[in-house]
Design a protein around this motif. Structure first.
Motif, PDB file in Angstrom:
ATOM      1  N   ASP A 284       0.827  -1.204   0.000  1.00  0.00           N
ATOM      2  CA  ASP A 284       0.000   0.000   0.000  1.00  0.00           C
ATOM      3  C   ASP A 284       0.868   1.264   0.000  1.00  0.00           C
ATOM      4  O   ASP A 284       0.552   2.253  -0.673  1.00  0.00           O
ATOM      5  N   SER A 285       1.950   1.241   0.752  1.00  0.00           N
ATOM      6  CA  SER A 285       2.863   2.374   0.806  1.00  0.00           C
ATOM      7  C   SER A 285       3.487   2.623  -0.563  1.00  0.00           C
ATOM      8  O   SER A 285       3.508   3.760  -1.062  1.00  0.00           O
ATOM      9  N   PHE A 286       3.995   1.581  -1.176  1.00  0.00           N
ATOM     10  CA  PHE A 286       4.615   1.690  -2.495  1.00  0.00           C
ATOM     11  C   PHE A 286       3.605   2.232  -3.502  1.00  0.00           C
ATOM     12  O   PHE A 286       3.906   3.168  -4.266  1.00  0.00           O
ATOM     13  N   ASN A 287       2.399   1.676  -3.514  1.00  0.00           N
ATOM     14  CA  ASN A 287       1.386   2.087  -4.481  1.00  0.00           C
ATOM     15  C   ASN A 287       0.941   3.528  -4.263  1.00  0.00           C
ATOM     16  O   ASN A 287       0.748   4.292  -5.221  1.00  0.00           O
ATOM     17  N   ARG A 288       0.801   3.924  -3.012  1.00  0.00           N
ATOM     18  CA  ARG A 288       0.395   5.296  -2.715  1.00  0.00           C
ATOM     19  C   ARG A 288       1.439   6.295  -3.221  1.00  0.00           C
ATOM     20  O   ARG A 288       1.104   7.318  -3.830  1.00  0.00           O
ATOM     21  N   LEU A 289       2.701   5.989  -2.981  1.00  0.00           N
ATOM     22  CA  LEU A 289       3.766   6.897  -3.407  1.00  0.00           C
ATOM     23  C   LEU A 289       3.865   6.956  -4.928  1.00  0.00           C
ATOM     24  O   LEU A 289       3.979   8.042  -5.508  1.00  0.00           O
ATOM     25  N   MET A 290       3.793   5.807  -5.591  1.00  0.00           N
ATOM     26  CA  MET A 290       3.898   5.798  -7.046  1.00  0.00           C
ATOM     27  C   MET A 290       2.719   6.526  -7.681  1.00  0.00           C
ATOM     28  O   MET A 290       2.888   7.304  -8.629  1.00  0.00           O
ATOM     29  N   ARG A 291       1.511   6.308  -7.188  1.00  0.00           N
ATOM     30  CA  ARG A 291       0.357   7.043  -7.715  1.00  0.00           C
ATOM     31  C   ARG A 291       0.549   8.548  -7.533  1.00  0.00           C
ATOM     32  O   ARG A 291       0.235   9.338  -8.425  1.00  0.00           O
ATOM     33  N   GLY A 292       1.074   8.930  -6.376  1.00  0.00           N
ATOM     34  CA  GLY A 292       1.314  10.348  -6.114  1.00  0.00           C
ATOM     35  C   GLY A 292       2.320  10.939  -7.076  1.00  0.00           C
ATOM     36  O   GLY A 292       2.144  12.076  -7.560  1.00  0.00           O
ATOM     37  N   PHE A 293       3.386  10.197  -7.388  1.00  0.00           N
ATOM     38  CA  PHE A 293       4.394  10.683  -8.330  1.00  0.00           C
ATOM     39  C   PHE A 293       3.752  10.974  -9.686  1.00  0.00           C
ATOM     40  O   PHE A 293       3.999  12.022 -10.299  1.00  0.00           O
ATOM     41  N   TYR A 294       2.949  10.024 -10.165  1.00  0.00           N
ATOM     42  CA  TYR A 294       2.327  10.193 -11.483  1.00  0.00           C
ATOM     43  C   TYR A 294       1.312  11.334 -11.479  1.00  0.00           C
ATOM     44  O   TYR A 294       1.236  12.109 -12.440  1.00  0.00           O
ATOM     45  N   GLN A 295       0.529  11.447 -10.407  1.00  0.00           N
ATOM     46  CA  GLN A 295      -0.462  12.519 -10.348  1.00  0.00           C
ATOM     47  C   GLN A 295       0.208  13.888 -10.329  1.00  0.00           C
ATOM     48  O   GLN A 295      -0.253  14.832 -10.980  1.00  0.00           O
ATOM     49  N   ASP A 296       1.309  14.005  -9.602  1.00  0.00           N
ATOM     50  CA  ASP A 296       2.030  15.277  -9.569  1.00  0.00           C
ATOM     51  C   ASP A 296       2.584  15.653 -10.938  1.00  0.00           C
ATOM     52  O   ASP A 296       2.537  16.809 -11.362  1.00  0.00           O
ATOM     53  N   LEU A 297       3.129  14.639 -11.632  1.00  0.00           N
ATOM     54  CA  LEU A 297       3.686  14.901 -12.951  1.00  0.00           C
ATOM     55  C   LEU A 297       2.577  15.241 -13.943  1.00  0.00           C
ATOM     56  O   LEU A 297       2.752  16.105 -14.811  1.00  0.00           O
TER      57      LEU A 297
END
Length: 504
Positions: free
Chosen positions: A377-390
């Motif tokens: 869940d931690s990994f997925n939350r961070l990766m989703r956040g990276f893509y949303q920010d970009l």
């Protein structure tokens, strides 16, 4: 712990994603002792896309962390240096001149008592210079044809921050050689079956060969060969905000006397934009466009017309782009990375950066004896956040346009409706400069408030400020920037001279 058996990590797919991740994790996990057995299964029948040829500056630190020799890397990939992106034609012409601005990697110079961005605004500097020309050193360097390095610059260091232009196919080969020399197993085979047991992948099959693993990394590109076996309906499309879904890429020879530029060029065309990336000896170019408004034949014709009739074309490739990202990048014992995990159109050259980010997170999340649902869940939350920010940052480039010469550009301002935070913040930025606190707490990994300012003010989204500064203070501040620019120019080499030095 010394008797613990190494865990097996199977990477399916090579290319930049597979080999960057393999080389990085092998150095991280196995430098002192063997913690993971890492195997890359690469199909000789499936080529890599190989057109992502520019990087952001943070990729330097990733490559340095792998212990790679920077000059060898540049020689082996026909590489050049990149100090930023030069944007052309993203707004209507002004005074008969094509709209232009530069987005460098560097931070802005500090002001005295008031930040330099605000000072630039209240002093009315837009009447005499572009924002990047007033606050950065890189603008002066590229105008003189200089790169970021001097004759004795250490590896991975320059007078200003920089990224790379590299041949993506050659980079994958280079990293493969380095990874194999360091102990990564390389298997040439085509996966014919993926065996699933419960929520995990039990094995992948390649003909008569069976490969089991504690973890599997899906680096199979848009196909998502492994991750799709574990979770269907696992894609978050960004096409409402970023409608460009196709590209045509052309490689051409550099003309006689043409030297590689130390920056990427992004020129807006009728239904998207064209990149130009100079390597040693050739240029990679391409047209990223909305396939719902333009046919592939028309896009290729427009790109060829843009490049000019004298261009010596070496290769032309048409690509479908799946713009968005996974809802879950890590499912069971499988992690999708590279194009299998997601894709943001290449306007800010973030492809290798996202691989870098994912590999870094794997380096921390896979250290646990047995990663739990909380780890995933931690990994997925961070990766989703990276893509949303970009996604948000890329939308910023489009939504401020005033072009109205095609349906594509007339629709571009409305894309901000798909990013409510950005829409609200643009109104705030009409009355103050963009600052650190505006983005604090976000997932931003390489584009800060300073990067936002280069785009905002390059696209002439200026705040209305009512503040007075003395002429002496203003002149002193910007004279300081000019002086630093002269020093940077004296300390650096012409870009072509640096590249020639590499090959002596």
């Amino acid at each position: 712990m010394d008797t613990q058996k190494p865990k097996s990590l199977v990477i399916v797919g090579g290319g930049s994603a597979g080999w960057m991740t393999a080389a990085y994790l092998n150095r991280l996990f196995n430098r002192e002792r063997q913690n993971f057995d890492i195997t890359v299964i690469e199909s000789p029948d499936i080529g890599i896309i190989g057109v992502g040829e520019a990087t952001v500056h943070s990729v330097r630190f990733f490559l340095a962390a792998m212990g790679l020799d920077e000059e060898e890397l540049l020689r082996e990939t026909n590489g050049t240096l990149k100090t930023g992106i030069f944007f052309r034609n993203w707004m209507k012409p002004r005074g008969g001149k094509t709209h232009e601005y530069f987005h460098p990697f560097e931070q802005q110079r500090l002001g005295r008592g008031i930040d330099i961005s605000s000072a630039w605004m209240v002093a009315g500097r837009d009447a005499v210079e572009r924002y990047d020309e007033g606050v950065s050193l890189s603008a002066t360097l590229i105008r003189a044809g200089h790169g970021p390095k001097g004759p004795n610059s250490p590896a991975y260091q320059g007078v200003v921050p920089y990224g790379y232009h590299i041949d993506a196919t050659m980079l994958a080969r280079f990293l493969r050689r380095k990874a194999v020399e360091a102990g990564v197993k390389h298997v040439e085979a085509t996966i014919t079956d993926v065996q699933v047991k419960g929520d995990n992948i039990a094995a992948v099959i390649a003909g008569k060969q069976r490969f089991e693993g504690a973890f599997f990394l899906d680096c199979t590109g848009f196909r998502g060969l492994l991750i799709d076996k574990l979770k269907a309906d696992n894609w978050n499309s960004f096409t409402d905000a970023l409608p460009c879904n196709k590209a045509v890429a052309i490689q051409r020879e550099l003309a006689a006397g043409e030297t590689p530029k130390p920056y990427t060029t992004a020129t807006a065309l009728s239904n998207g934009w064209a990149w130009q990336i100079d390597l040693t000896g050739r240029q990679g170019s391409g047209y990223v466009y909305d396939g719902n408004r333009l046919s592939s034949d028309a896009a290729e014709a427009e790109l060829r017309d843009f490049l000019g009739p004298q261009s010596q074309v070496l290769k032309c490739t048409h690509l479908n782009m799946k713009v968005g990202c996974r809802e879950e990048f890590w499912v069971g014992n499988c992690i999708a990375t590279g194009l299998a995990g997601g894709f943001i159109e290449p306007l800010e050259s973030t492809g290798l950066h996202l691989i870098n980010l994912a590999a870094g997170l794997m380096g921390t999340h896979l250290l646990a004896d047995s990663p739990t649902r909380a780890s995933r869940d931690s990994f997925n939350r961070l990766m989703r956040g990276f893509y949303q920010d970009l996604k948000q940052f890329i939308v910023l480039h489009y939504c401020l346009t005033d072009r109205d010469d095609s349906d594509f550009w007339r629709a571009a301002p409305a894309t901000v409706k798909e990013v409510p935070w950005l829409e609200a913040q643009l109104e705030v930025w009409r009355h103050k400069v963009c600052e650190f606190h505006d983005l604090a707490g976000s997932f931003s990994t390489t584009f800060s408030d300073e990067n936002y300012r280069y785009i905002l003010y390059g696209m002439q989204h200026y705040p209305k400020l009512n503040f007075c500064m003395s002429d002496v203070a203003v002149e002193g501040l910007f004279a300081g920037v000019r002086n630093m620019s002269k020093q940077a120019l004296a300390a650096t080499m012409p870009h072509d001279a640096y590249l020639q030095k590499l090959r002596v």
